[in-house]
Design a protein around this motif. Structure first.
Motif, PDB file in Angstrom:
ATOM      1  N   LYS A   1      82.739 -44.445  76.360  1.00 29.54           N
ATOM      2  CA  LYS A   1      83.279 -44.784  77.694  1.00 29.54           C
ATOM      3  C   LYS A   1      82.279 -44.541  78.833  1.00 29.54           C
ATOM      4  O   LYS A   1      82.252 -45.296  79.807  1.00 29.54           O
ATOM      5  CB  LYS A   1      84.558 -43.977  77.971  1.00 29.54           C
ATOM      6  CG  LYS A   1      84.289 -42.492  78.049  1.00 29.54           C
ATOM      7  CD  LYS A   1      85.533 -41.685  78.186  1.00 29.54           C
ATOM      8  CE  LYS A   1      85.227 -40.198  78.343  1.00 29.54           C
ATOM      9  NZ  LYS A   1      84.135 -39.635  77.545  1.00 29.54           N
ATOM     10  N   ASP A   2      81.429 -43.509  78.698  1.00 29.33           N
ATOM     11  CA  ASP A   2      80.539 -43.149  79.809  1.00 29.33           C
ATOM     12  C   ASP A   2      79.452 -44.200  80.036  1.00 29.33           C
ATOM     13  O   ASP A   2      79.281 -44.723  81.126  1.00 29.33           O
ATOM     14  CB  ASP A   2      79.906 -41.771  79.551  1.00 29.33           C
ATOM     15  CG  ASP A   2      80.955 -40.708  79.313  1.00 29.33           C
ATOM     16  OD1 ASP A   2      81.685 -40.391  80.254  1.00 29.33           O
ATOM     17  OD2 ASP A   2      81.073 -40.236  78.172  1.00 29.33           O
TER      18      ASP A   2
ATOM     19  N   SER B   1      80.889 -47.583  81.055  1.00 34.26           N
ATOM     20  CA  SER B   1      81.326 -47.624  82.453  1.00 34.26           C
ATOM     21  C   SER B   1      80.135 -47.683  83.407  1.00 34.26           C
ATOM     22  O   SER B   1      80.149 -48.436  84.387  1.00 34.26           O
ATOM     23  CB  SER B   1      82.169 -46.383  82.800  1.00 34.26           C
ATOM     24  OG  SER B   1      83.323 -46.349  82.010  1.00 34.26           O
TER      25      SER B   1
ATOM     26  N   TYR C   1      78.647 -51.142  83.491  1.00 30.46           N
ATOM     27  CA  TYR C   1      79.521 -52.054  84.227  1.00 30.46           C
ATOM     28  C   TYR C   1      79.354 -51.868  85.745  1.00 30.46           C
ATOM     29  O   TYR C   1      79.172 -52.831  86.493  1.00 30.46           O
ATOM     30  CB  TYR C   1      80.977 -51.806  83.809  1.00 30.46           C
ATOM     31  CG  TYR C   1      81.964 -52.646  84.563  1.00 30.46           C
ATOM     32  CD1 TYR C   1      82.288 -53.927  84.134  1.00 30.46           C
ATOM     33  CD2 TYR C   1      82.552 -52.165  85.737  1.00 30.46           C
ATOM     34  CE1 TYR C   1      83.187 -54.712  84.851  1.00 30.46           C
ATOM     35  CE2 TYR C   1      83.438 -52.944  86.460  1.00 30.46           C
ATOM     36  CZ  TYR C   1      83.753 -54.213  86.005  1.00 30.46           C
ATOM     37  OH  TYR C   1      84.637 -54.991  86.722  1.00 30.46           O
TER      38      TYR C   1
ATOM     39  N   VAL D   1      86.039 -40.707  84.360  1.00 29.22           N
ATOM     40  CA  VAL D   1      85.375 -41.811  83.644  1.00 29.22           C
ATOM     41  C   VAL D   1      86.370 -42.413  82.652  1.00 29.22           C
ATOM     42  O   VAL D   1      86.507 -43.639  82.536  1.00 29.22           O
ATOM     43  CB  VAL D   1      84.112 -41.339  82.882  1.00 29.22           C
ATOM     44  CG1 VAL D   1      83.370 -42.544  82.306  1.00 29.22           C
ATOM     45  CG2 VAL D   1      83.189 -40.531  83.772  1.00 29.22           C
TER      46      VAL D   1
ATOM     47  N   PHE E   1      88.893 -44.560  84.401  1.00 26.86           N
ATOM     48  CA  PHE E   1      88.283 -45.819  84.840  1.00 26.86           C
ATOM     49  C   PHE E   1      88.185 -46.792  83.659  1.00 26.86           C
ATOM     50  O   PHE E   1      88.601 -47.947  83.754  1.00 26.86           O
ATOM     51  CB  PHE E   1      86.894 -45.542  85.420  1.00 26.86           C
ATOM     52  CG  PHE E   1      86.145 -46.778  85.834  1.00 26.86           C
ATOM     53  CD1 PHE E   1      86.459 -47.441  87.006  1.00 26.86           C
ATOM     54  CD2 PHE E   1      85.122 -47.279  85.028  1.00 26.86           C
ATOM     55  CE1 PHE E   1      85.766 -48.594  87.382  1.00 26.86           C
ATOM     56  CE2 PHE E   1      84.425 -48.429  85.398  1.00 26.86           C
ATOM     57  CZ  PHE E   1      84.749 -49.085  86.577  1.00 26.86           C
ATOM     58  N   ALA E   2      87.652 -46.300  82.527  1.00 24.06           N
ATOM     59  CA  ALA E   2      87.466 -47.166  81.350  1.00 24.06           C
ATOM     60  C   ALA E   2      88.812 -47.676  80.840  1.00 24.06           C
ATOM     61  O   ALA E   2      88.947 -48.850  80.463  1.00 24.06           O
ATOM     62  CB  ALA E   2      86.724 -46.399  80.259  1.00 24.06           C
TER      63      ALA E   2
END
Ligand code: AMP
Ligand code: ZN
Length: 310
Positions: free
Chosen positions: A31-32, A35, A38, A225, A228-229
């Motif tokens: 995920k980190d 993100s 992106y 994070v 957000f993901a």
């Protein structure tokens, strides 16, 4: 402030990159890093994904597929480096040999190999910076781990930008410096480029070909994070690396999750940067590794020590 605002603020305050930089994002598939890729793409940076296929069975296969699709959708070029082509083995074999021969356990071996491969390939891709997805929890965890091990000064230089601008280089024949850089050169052969992003100048390129590593999520807690993901519905795996169990790092993380709020993590990191981090910069000497030529603390770098063992 939302996660994008925090990224913008950190990038600007710490001069992590400028729009004309070639920004290579180290993608694990988690995920980190997903993100941060992106967000940087959305902000208009010239991003390029770089992923090491570590050969961790199905876990690696799924991450590779996810990142290939993700980068295609964002119109971001992706380079996947095959670890078996780089060093002849997948990571599990290397870790098993090193555990037996040198008693090296935990995430140490993987970290050394990843850093070496990422630096080499980022340089090949013409990167100005390598972005990693390290977040506030990772950094707070490092501070606490170093403290618990009785080695607080290991964290000297803790910041969203690590290495490059503070390195003290030894070996070689001549030296040259340019204004604005903290780089201290004790000999060396090639020249330094100009420095600091603040003036929109090219950033420091030192003669050891070390690509500057930067962490735009440095002040973003892991919980933010993840949210957000999830909100973005990124089609990725949220599981941790299958190798990371029973390690000191994992135990510290577990303790942190149970006992610390996000504000406390920020206090730990900022407090450390103001006191120890500010008092003592990371001025350990570096040189070119005699075997591979990459940046090294000793005559032979940790990566070459590992590879020679396997
Ligand atoms: P980790 O060491 O697994 O916590 O990962 C920290 C950061 O290193 C990630 O956010 C990525 O930016 C980078 N990284 C980890 N694994 C890989 C990989 N296999 N390929 C490229 N980058 C990676
Ligand atoms: Zn080496």
């Amino acid at each position: 402030m939302d996660i994008e605002g925090k990224v913008v603020e950190t990038v600007e305050e710490y001069d992590l990159m400028v729009k004309k930089d070639k920004v290579v994002v180290a993608l694990s598939g988690g995920k980190d890093s997903t993100s941060v890729l992106y967000i940087l793409k959305k902000l208009g940076y010239d991003v390029h994904g770089l992923m090491i296929d570590l050969y961790l069975g199905e876990w690696s296969e799924i991450h590779k597929k996810n990142m290939t699709r993700f980068c295609e959708e964002l119109d971001v070029p992706l380079t996947v480096v095959d670890l078996k082509k780089e060093i002849g083995q997948g990571i599990c074999f290397v870790k098993a040999v090193l555990a037996k021969k040198k008693g090296l356990t935990g995430c140490t071996v993987c970290g050394i190999i990843k850093r070496w491969v990422l630096n080499k390939w980022a340089r090949k891709l013409g990167a100005d910076v390598i972005v990693t997805g390290h977040n506030l929890d990772d950094e707070a965890q490092n501070v606490l781990m170093n403290y618990l091990k009785g080695n607080v000064s290991l964290g000297a230089g803790l910041a969203p930008m690590t290495g490059g601008s503070q390195l003290k280089i030894v070996g070689g024949s001549s030296s040259e410096s340019s204004g604005g850089s903290e780089l201290e050169i004790l000999g060396g052969s090639a020249s330094l480029g100009a420095c600091v992003a603040k003036n929109q100048e090219p950033r420091t390129k030192n003669q050891l070909n070390f690509v500057q590593r930067v962490k735009p999520l440095f002040f973003v807690p892991e919980s933010e994070v993840r949210k957000f993901a999830e909100d973005m519905k990124f089609d990725i795996l949220y599981d941790r690396c299958p190798c990371a169990f029973g390690t000191y790092r994992v135990d510290t993380r577990g303790w942190m999750v149970e006992n610390m709020k996000d504000e406390d993590k920020l206090k730990v990191v900022e407090g450390f940067m103001e006191s120890v981090g500010g008092m003592k910069k990371d001025d350990r000497e570096v040189r070119s590794c005699e075997v591979c030529g990459e940046v090294s603390r000793g005559k032979v770098c940790k990566f070459c020590e590992i590879v020679q063992c396997v």
